[in-house]
Design a protein around this motif. Sequence first.
Motif, short mmCIF file in Angstrom:
data_model
loop_
_atom_site.label_atom_id
_atom_site.label_comp_id
_atom_site.label_asym_id
_atom_site.label_seq_id
_atom_site.Cartn_x
_atom_site.Cartn_y
_atom_site.Cartn_z
N GLY C 251 11.46 65.83 22.17
CA GLY C 251 11.18 67.20 21.78
C GLY C 251 9.70 67.49 21.60
N ILE C 252 8.86 66.79 22.37
CA ILE C 252 7.42 67.04 22.26
C ILE C 252 7.04 68.22 23.15
CG2 ILE C 252 5.13 66.04 22.59
CD1 ILE C 252 6.60 63.27 22.43
N ASP C 253 6.28 69.12 22.59
CA ASP C 253 5.93 70.32 23.34
C ASP C 253 4.57 70.14 24.01
OD1 ASP C 253 5.73 72.80 24.39
OD2 ASP C 253 5.20 73.78 22.49
N LEU C 254 4.59 70.01 25.32
CA LEU C 254 3.33 69.88 26.05
C LEU C 254 3.05 71.14 26.87
CD1 LEU C 254 3.43 66.19 27.39
CD2 LEU C 254 2.23 67.07 25.41
N SER C 255 3.74 72.23 26.51
CA SER C 255 3.66 73.40 27.38
C SER C 255 2.28 74.05 27.38
CB SER C 255 4.71 74.43 26.94
OG SER C 255 4.50 74.78 25.60
N ASN C 256 1.47 73.76 26.35
CA ASN C 256 0.13 74.35 26.33
C ASN C 256 -0.88 73.56 27.14
OD1 ASN C 256 0.63 76.57 24.73
ND2 ASN C 256 0.57 75.32 22.87
N ILE C 257 -0.39 72.45 27.68
CA ILE C 257 -1.29 71.56 28.40
C ILE C 257 -0.93 71.57 29.87
CG2 ILE C 257 -2.06 69.17 28.60
CD1 ILE C 257 -1.34 68.80 25.71
N VAL C 258 -1.97 71.55 30.73
CA VAL C 258 -1.70 71.46 32.15
C VAL C 258 -1.38 70.01 32.46
CG1 VAL C 258 -2.60 71.88 34.45
CG2 VAL C 258 -3.42 73.26 32.53
N THR C 259 -0.17 69.74 32.93
CA THR C 259 0.20 68.37 33.27
C THR C 259 0.53 68.28 34.74
OG1 THR C 259 2.44 68.91 32.55
CG2 THR C 259 1.09 67.74 30.99
N LYS C 260 0.13 67.17 35.35
CA LYS C 260 0.40 66.96 36.77
C LYS C 260 0.96 65.56 36.95
CE LYS C 260 -1.17 70.88 38.04
NZ LYS C 260 -0.31 71.88 38.65
N ALA C 261 1.74 65.40 38.02
CA ALA C 261 2.38 64.10 38.23
C ALA C 261 1.38 63.05 38.69
CB ALA C 261 3.51 64.24 39.24
N SER C 262 0.44 63.47 39.53
CA SER C 262 -0.48 62.47 40.05
C SER C 262 -1.92 62.94 39.91
CB SER C 262 -0.18 62.20 41.52
OG SER C 262 -0.48 63.36 42.25
N LEU C 263 -2.83 61.99 40.00
CA LEU C 263 -4.24 62.32 39.93
C LEU C 263 -4.61 63.26 41.08
CD1 LEU C 263 -6.88 61.69 38.42
CD2 LEU C 263 -7.28 59.86 40.04
N ALA C 264 -3.98 63.04 42.23
CA ALA C 264 -4.30 63.86 43.39
C ALA C 264 -3.96 65.33 43.13
CB ALA C 264 -3.53 63.35 44.61
N SER C 265 -2.78 65.56 42.54
CA SER C 265 -2.41 66.97 42.33
C SER C 265 -3.25 67.57 41.20
CB SER C 265 -0.92 67.11 42.06
OG SER C 265 -0.52 66.27 41.03
N ALA C 266 -3.67 66.73 40.26
CA ALA C 266 -4.57 67.24 39.22
C ALA C 266 -5.89 67.66 39.84
CB ALA C 266 -4.80 66.16 38.17
N LEU C 267 -6.36 66.85 40.79
CA LEU C 267 -7.62 67.15 41.45
C LEU C 267 -7.50 68.45 42.26
CD1 LEU C 267 -10.39 65.89 41.64
CD2 LEU C 267 -9.67 64.69 43.71
#
Lengths: 132, 137, 288
Positions: C251-267
Amino acid sequence: MDRIPILRMGQYLLVTIQIDLYDRLATNLESDLVQAVSKTGARGVLIDISALSIVDSFMGRILNNIGSMSKIMDAETVVVGMQPAVAITLIELGLELKGVHTALNVEKGMELLAAKINSAYEDPDEDEAGTE
Amino acid sequence: MKLVLNKDKMQIIREQDVVPFRNRVKEYATKIGMGIVNQTKLITAASELVRNMLKYGGGGEALIEVISQGRDNGIRLTFTDKGPGITDIPLAMKDGYTTGKSLGVGLPGARRLVNEFDIKSTPGSGTTVCIIKWKNG
Amino acid sequence: MKTDISKLLQKNHKQILEDWMTNQLADASLREDLMSNEELGEQSQELLSALLKSINDKNLNDVQSEEFENVYEILSGISMSRARQGYTPRETGMFVLSLKQAIIGTLTKMLKNDPQALVDASFKMNNLLDSLSIMTFETFIKSREEVILRQTDEISEISTPVIRVWDGIVALPIIGTLDSSRTQVVMEALLQEIVESGSTIAILDISGVPAVDSLVAQHLIKTVAATRLMGAECIISGIRPEIAQTVVHLGIDLSNIVTKASLASALRHAFGILQLEVQKKQKDKTVR
């Protein structure tokens, strides 16, 4: 009584805090700045806190106040140059700066202000997402 | 066992005493080689507590001590005032609680910034707050 | 008749040293690879002289006496250097214990005719040397601990490399468990690099973090918040399916954070924010 100088540059007001503030000085800055926004009709306020070695809950409140007050007078506020140690401490302290925008340095702060003001009023179609 | 290596006392009665006090704390913290982040945390906590002392206790005394325990060095700050005291300490330590018009992060926030935090208060005769920040804490 | 043990020992200085050296050299655990016999002799000589110089009839009963400070100092120096050189505790302990044998041996020879005095003297010397060997162990362990502490520091330092992946984008791959002291090191390194490089986007890659519980998540949220306070955006990448599962189950809320599956998609996301575009080069030169 000491005062922090407020500089006007076009539609912006610039404040550089160069000394560690005691409470009275901070309160004065708050009222001076709000007065100046009203008098000059400034659209943006930039506060450089790169020389501040600490920001405690009082100073945080002043910054938030300035941001919210300017906001209802139709001016955006950006706080720039926060030291890493100060940012880490503020987080640990549990303080958020919700009323203001933040930027790394004066240059990025000015860009951000320009983007905010432009996107809000002049041309919504213009490609100015800014760096936020 | 905590050994006291160095001691310094300052009277805090006016707002203008706060900045010199912060600088003194910074001096001691730098002297024992405390890192910049821990220094900032310590000074911020000190600033919160000094403000409380001025606002609610009508000023008081701050004691700065350099202490050592085993291989660790640290700074201990003790704030003593003769104000009205705090009747409900657990309540005062709660996030968001305030009697004045502050944000209510002062006491609980200060506790999060230091390694050890101890508050004692007798209603009517005053409050003592003692904090310790270790060099590597 | 009262025998002055200290005088007796001082008189037999040479004999004791010889016996001691013989004991040490005869010992199977002698580390000739770590220390030459001459060096060992010098160390032994130094310690024994200091010891014999310090003892007198009064302080024999009092192992805490200040007069032994010099002895303690030499001994802790030896013990510390041995800990660093890689001696085992047994080998280090043997150093002092074999001295005891030598001293008791000499006393036995000298006080053959006075059993009472011999018992008395051996008792005192035993006490003194036991305290010396305890101290040897203490310093030995202490210097080992120092080595461990230093390595811990080093590990936390090497494990937080901040990489400038693009102009205005820094990345920090976190490897290993994220506890609160580690978080502080990570935050400090990341924010410092953001300031130095003037970057507006930070990517925190957690593919190397074995597990994310609510505490680790809280540390991540704090790091993101601190980055935003500085005026930069923070993207968390490397969210493995297991991590996504635990995060949601807890039940951790990470919705305020931009999360990506891989470094490539973050880039890719970062490029989007900076309004950059990466394109494949056209083969046909005229189109360029």
